[in-house]
Write a protein that holds these residues in place. Structure first.
Motif: not given
Length: 194
Positions: A171-188
């Motif tokens: 779910l990470e992106q750079g020094k943080g998290y990816s909005l798209e990946k985190v949102k997809e995880f929560f929705n899934q």
């Protein structure tokens, strides 16, 4: 004969001395001092990163409670989840874990994610630290922190049945998290509405 041998010896010694002197001037030899500087530079950079991480960690909220009775808390969440038709999102980690704190802060400060979480989940921060490893609870869920590190997410349905374990590094992106990946995880893993 002795003269020739002495001249040959002197000549050979001069050649060897010249080669040794030349070796000392090669980039490899010159760079050995540079390598020492690089090692010092790397150590200084590492210390600067550690200091920056400590300062960041000090500013972030600390959602994990080592003194909590996690089993009692989860039991209450299961009863509440049944009434509300929500799943339970367990974020396992500790206040010692910069990525755990970053994820918590990211979700809490990103309205799009907070709305998805509040609508679909009861959220719980399951502590893992030297003060309280919650070994019995982690064993019940297959000790996912041993496999994936922290934070790790354990998704329970409204009845308390584990339906998914999610490692966080994807779910990470750079020094943080990816909005798209985190949102997809929560929705899934949100409860399926009928």
């Amino acid at each position: 004969m002795k003269k020739v041998s002495l001249i040959a010896f002197v000549a050979l010694s001069t050649v060897i001395w010249a080669q040794n002197t030349e070796i000392k001037k090669t980039p490899e030899a010159k760079n050995s001092g540079d390598k020492a500087l690089l090692v010092k530079s790397d150590a200084a950079e590492l210390e600067a990163k550690k200091k920056a991480a400590a300062e960041e960690k000090a500013k972030l909220p600390k959602p994990y409670d080592p003194k909590a009775d996690a089993q009692a808390d989860i039991n209450k969440l299961i009863a509440k989840a049944k009434k509300e038709g929500k799943n339970i999102m367990i974020q396992a980690g500790g206040n010692w874990c910069i990525w755990c704190l970053r994820f918590n802060q990211y979700v809490q400060s990103t309205p799009e994610l907070k709305n998805v979480v509040d609508k679909n989940y009861l959220y719980y921060h399951l502590n893992y630290s030297p003060e309280n490893k919650n070994e019995k609870i982690f064993a019940e869920y297959g000790n996912p922190g041993d496999k994936f590190g922290y934070p790790v997410f354990i998704v329970l349905d409204k009845n308390g049945k584990m339906i998914h374990v999610q490692q966080s590094d994807v779910l990470e992106q750079g020094k943080g998290y990816s909005l798209e990946k985190v949102k997809e995880f929560f929705n899934q893993w949100a409860p399926k509405k009928s």
